[in-house]
Design a protein around this motif. Structure first.
Motif, PDB file in Angstrom:
ATOM      1  N   LEU A 416     -18.484  26.509 -40.396  1.00 21.85           N
ATOM      2  CA  LEU A 416     -17.986  26.720 -39.042  1.00 21.85           C
ATOM      3  C   LEU A 416     -18.649  27.896 -38.315  1.00 21.85           C
ATOM      4  O   LEU A 416     -18.934  27.789 -37.107  1.00 21.85           O
ATOM      5  N   PRO A 417     -18.925  29.058 -38.961  1.00 21.00           N
ATOM      6  CA  PRO A 417     -19.498  30.186 -38.213  1.00 21.00           C
ATOM      7  C   PRO A 417     -20.799  29.858 -37.489  1.00 21.00           C
ATOM      8  O   PRO A 417     -21.045  30.350 -36.380  1.00 21.00           O
ATOM      9  N   GLY A 418     -21.661  29.034 -38.095  1.00 20.61           N
ATOM     10  CA  GLY A 418     -22.900  28.664 -37.413  1.00 20.61           C
ATOM     11  C   GLY A 418     -22.633  27.923 -36.120  1.00 20.61           C
ATOM     12  O   GLY A 418     -23.308  28.154 -35.099  1.00 20.61           O
ATOM     13  N   PHE A 419     -21.653  27.041 -36.125  1.00 22.69           N
ATOM     14  CA  PHE A 419     -21.312  26.303 -34.908  1.00 22.69           C
ATOM     15  C   PHE A 419     -20.634  27.216 -33.887  1.00 22.69           C
ATOM     16  O   PHE A 419     -20.770  27.000 -32.679  1.00 22.69           O
ATOM     17  N   ILE A 420     -19.923  28.227 -34.348  1.00 22.72           N
ATOM     18  CA  ILE A 420     -19.316  29.175 -33.414  1.00 22.72           C
ATOM     19  C   ILE A 420     -20.398  29.970 -32.690  1.00 22.72           C
ATOM     20  O   ILE A 420     -20.307  30.214 -31.473  1.00 22.72           O
ATOM     21  N   ILE A 421     -21.452  30.378 -33.409  1.00 25.72           N
ATOM     22  CA  ILE A 421     -22.568  31.075 -32.757  1.00 25.72           C
ATOM     23  C   ILE A 421     -23.198  30.175 -31.696  1.00 25.72           C
ATOM     24  O   ILE A 421     -23.489  30.614 -30.566  1.00 25.72           O
ATOM     25  N   LEU A 422     -23.392  28.909 -32.028  1.00 31.41           N
ATOM     26  CA  LEU A 422     -23.919  27.967 -31.038  1.00 31.41           C
ATOM     27  C   LEU A 422     -22.933  27.771 -29.897  1.00 31.41           C
ATOM     28  O   LEU A 422     -23.337  27.597 -28.736  1.00 31.41           O
ATOM     29  N   GLY A 423     -21.635  27.811 -30.214  1.00 26.40           N
ATOM     30  CA  GLY A 423     -20.625  27.699 -29.162  1.00 26.40           C
ATOM     31  C   GLY A 423     -20.688  28.848 -28.181  1.00 26.40           C
ATOM     32  O   GLY A 423     -20.496  28.676 -26.973  1.00 26.40           O
TER      33      GLY A 423
END
Length: 813
Positions: A416-423
């Motif tokens: 999830l953290p990688g997608f949060i950075i992209l978010g």
């Protein structure tokens, strides 16, 4: 055009000070929350381990020249027919370690031991505690991720503003399931947070390799960090392909004309060699331990299942895990901590089950803005490879997690953290495609997604596995009181009341042998049921079921099926939780007794159930009557008779206060097993030097004696009494100190009260243990304590090691 260089007009003076202050405050708030979540009591975060933690046993093994844990293998384990059968190995106490060829190994990655635990032990002579390691890893990941986002904002989104930049830091700290993971800081979470930290550092290296000089060095750093992530959590393995993205799509290092090919080759070597060396080291490590370079030890793990006979990874688990991790909404409660578990269908064959996973889209919708990163990167060619690498690695890790046989919230930190950075990138970029009112609306919508996602993580952390409620009840009550105050004010404004529930029903005919629900509280496997069983054509049984634990039932009694009957039930789930402002002003002893007491009456007769019981926390302000949700049909789908009336009665707290402080003590408990020769307290009263304690002494596995220790004098001892360890039993204690003359209620005869004040009576499941005259010290009712040696008697240990399910004062007759 979007900028790909630092803002040429940086903030100065007061604006710069404001920016630094806001960002520093955001960073400190997240770090402080992490420390508090791991150790709400504070000082324990500074306590070091005694060397028996799994990672410390591993480094002790390394320092002794071997790869196994520095832990002695019990001889009995070596003699088991199947040591991987949990029914056989449970008695030996080593859980979730690998057992192979007579030695214990750690199947979790060794990187945390090598990078953190061993250096700390070597430099300080102390063994790091798992909570300290988890705090250090999670904080490092958060700070590195925040640094990365600040760099991206300055280079590519100079117009995003201070609030948006602070919002990115909030997302990095609170929108990625890390706050929930931190609530249970055990060795499981060490590997996850270590991999999380190394993964974020790898992303920092990837970004710098695309934007800085010395690109080969930065890419090699990213590769090494990603290798350490794999060495912490092998689930990251396939995500290593993302390291090639800068090689293929990024700019080549500065070279002389005609040397582009060798430059790309150098980049490829920087991307692959460090991670390749780490993976080779892992394979060698596995070969030396398990004679197989691809075996990490999970097959030989001593867990709650026989790992040698199950399939850990399978495509058949993917759809179920997708529902759990992506689409399942959490159930929300009217009461703090507001977040309850998700509702999921039965697991597919071979799947372990779930531990509070939460669907990303309904519960952490900010992550969906990762899709908007495509728009943000469209005109930013150097940002595109970074975003693609972050997406590719996170997606690859998610694919592995989705094929695993178990779904839990802590695994979400792997991807999830990688997608949060992209978010965050999507958040900053999507607003640029609008102007005026449209931009304000889009920005407001993004903030709503961010606030919802961050708050969900915080309250899910409060709720996770009831750990805060159980481990720090005083703190939980304070939070409960504060967060429930707005609802309490609304209750007062709309006139909502609480109290015993009275049902007027007409029972159906021809239901012999059937179960039907009357009142249901809670949610799914956290439900409590009051139900009716039709024993015959003219008799029924009323029962209570605390899901997973059973509960009391009445004997069959006659009813008239042709006329209405009244059933009155009074139990804690019909009220707000006991930390709610609703209970302000009610004596704590009264609330304590009320919180474990179940009372059920039928028509105008006496109580048909009046006992201590366990209850799940209340979920909604009103219970379900006659039927429940789709997952609450264990005791019948619905009541098929007629419900003619439902009303709330007013609770009589004055009467409860009197009852809570006088009379015999009814204790519902479970005796422990394996305590032969030990003496433990059941009830104590009074103070040191002038007190009494009822002591239970375990003669053998199924027999005990009871002794009254009257301070300075001793007291009577019973003969052997049979007990049922692990089974719910009812102990009724009438001790003389329970009946001080000053607290005699008006309805009690003075002679009867005086006689009770000089007598000891004890029954266990209606079997008489004591009925003797013996002295006791006068003791205020507030000094009566169950399960603890409050007076410091030397005749027993400090606490009862069994389970106290509940207790209350019975009627004095």
């Amino acid at each position: 055009m979007p900028r790909e260089r630092p803002d040429p007009h940086p903030l100065t003076g007061r604006s710069a000070l404001l920016r630094v202050s806001v960002l520093t405050l955001s960073l400190c708030a997240a770090v402080a929350f992490y420390a508090w979540a791991i150790s709400p009591e504070g000082p324990s975060l500074a306590k070091f381990d005694d060397g028996t933690g799994y990672y410390n046993l591993l480094i002790r093994g390394f320092r002794s020249g071997h790869l196994s844990l520095q832990a002695e293998v019990p001889p009995g384990l070596l003699k088991l027919k199947d040591p991987y059968d949990p029914a056989q190995n449970a008695q030996f106490g080593m859980h979730d370690v690998s057992f192979y060829k007579g030695k214990f190994y750690l199947y979790f990655g060794a990187a945390p031991a090598l990078v953190l635990y061993w250096p700390v032990a070597a430099l300080s002579g102390r063994y790091l505690d798992d909570r300290q390691a988890i705090f250090l890893f999670s904080t490092a990941a958060f700070l590195a991720g925040s640094y990365l986002l600040i760099q991206i904002r300055r280079r590519y989104f100079p117009g995003a503003g201070l609030a948006a930049e602070a919002g990115g830091i909030v997302a990095m700290g609170f929108a990625n399931m890390v706050p929930v993971l931190l609530r249970r800081p055990q060795f499981y979470e060490v590997a996850i947070t270590a991999a999380f930290a190394f993964f974020i550092l790898s992303l920092v290296g990837l970004y710098q390799s695309l934007h800085r000089e010395r690109r080969l060095g930065w890419l090699a750093f990213a590769s090494l960090c990603y290798g350490l992530a794999i060495a912490s959590r092998p689930t990251y393995l396939f995500g290593a392909a993302a390291l090639l993205v800068p090689v293929v799509l990024g700019p080549a290092p500065e070279t002389r004309p005609g040397r582009g090919g060798p430059a790309r080759l150098a980049l490829a070597c920087a991307a692959l060699v460090p991670v390749g060396l780490v993976v080779a080291g892992i394979m060698a490590y596995n070969e030396l331990r398990f004679d197989n370079p691809f075996e990490f030890g999970v097959t030989w793990a001593l867990s709650g299942f026989n790992e040698t006979k199950i399939t850990q990874f399978s495509p058949s688990y993917v759809w179920y895990n997708c529902r759990a991790y992506l689409f399942a909404p959490a159930n929300l409660s009217a009461y703090f901590p507001f977040v309850r578990v998700v509702s999921l269908p039965p697991t597919p064959a071979g799947h372990y089950g779930v531990e509070d996973p939460y669907g990303i889209l309904p519960n952490m919708p900010f992550a969906a803005l990762a899709l908007a990163a495509v728009l943000a990167c469209a005109s930013r060619p150097r940002l595109r490879p970074f975003a693609l690498a972050a997406a590719l690695s996170s997606f690859a890790v998610a694919c592995v997690i989705f094929t695993f046989q178990f779904a839990t919230n802590r695994y979400m930190v792997d991807f999830l953290p990688g997608f949060i950075i992209l978010g965050v990138i999507g958040f900053w970029g999507v607003r640029e495609h609008f102007s005026g009112l449209g931009r304000r609306a889009v920005t407001a919508g993004c903030w709503v997604l961010l606030v919802w996602s961050a708050l969900f993580n915080v309250f899910a952390s409060f709720a996770h596995n009831e750990l805060l409620r159980v481990n720090d009840p005083a703190l939980f009550r304070r939070l409960e009181h504060a967060f429930n105050t707005p609802r309490y004010v609304c209750d007062r404004l709309v006139g909502r009341t609480y109290g015993p529930l009275e049902l007027t029903v007409r029972f159906p005919t021809d239901k012999k042998g059937k179960l039907e629900p009357l009142v249901i509280t809670g949610l799914e496997f956290l439900s409590d049921y009051l139900y009716v069983y039709y024993a015959s054509n003219d008799k029924i049984v009323i029962g209570f079921e605390h899901t997973g634990y059973g509960g009391p039932v009445t004997d069959a009694f006659p009813v008239d099926y042709s006329r209405p009957h009244r059933i009155t039930v009074d139990m804690p789930p019909l009220y707000p939780p006991v930390g709610d402002p609703y209970f302000d002003g009610i004596p704590p002893k009264v609330v304590e007794a009320f919180n474990t007491r179940l009372r059920v009456s039928f028509d105008d007769g006496p109580q048909i159930i009046d006992t201590a019981a366990r209850f799940h926390p209340p979920f909604a302000v009103r219970p379900s009557i006659g039927s429940g949700g789709a997952n609450q049909a264990a005791l019948g789908r619905r009541f098929t008779g007629e419900i003619l009336g439902v009303r709330r009665l007013s609770p009589d707290w004055t009467a409860m206060a009197k009852a809570a402080l006088t009379g015999p003590l009814v204790i519902v408990l479970e005796f422990p097993a394996g305590q032969a020769g030990v003496s433990e307290p059941i009830v104590s009263s009074g103070v040191t030097g002038r007190g009494d304690v009822l002591v239970v002494h375990y003669v053998d596995s199924n027999h005990v004696t009871f002794t009254l220790d009257h301070w300075g004098y001793g007291g009577p001892t019973s003969g052997p009494v049979e007990i049922k360890p692990g089974v719910q039993q009812t102990l009724v204690v009438s001790l003389g100190s329970f009946f001080p003359a000053s607290e005699r209620p008006s309805h009690a005869l003075a002679s009867r009260w005086s006689d009770a004040a000089g007598r000891l009576e004890v029954t266990l499941d209606n079997h008489k243990v004591f009925d003797v005259r013996t002295p006791s010290y006068d003791a205020p009712s507030e000094t009566v304590v169950v399960g603890r040696n409050q007076i410091g008697s030397t005749s027993c240990q400090n606490r009862f090691s069994g389970r106290i399910i509940g207790y209350f004062r019975g009627d004095f007759r």
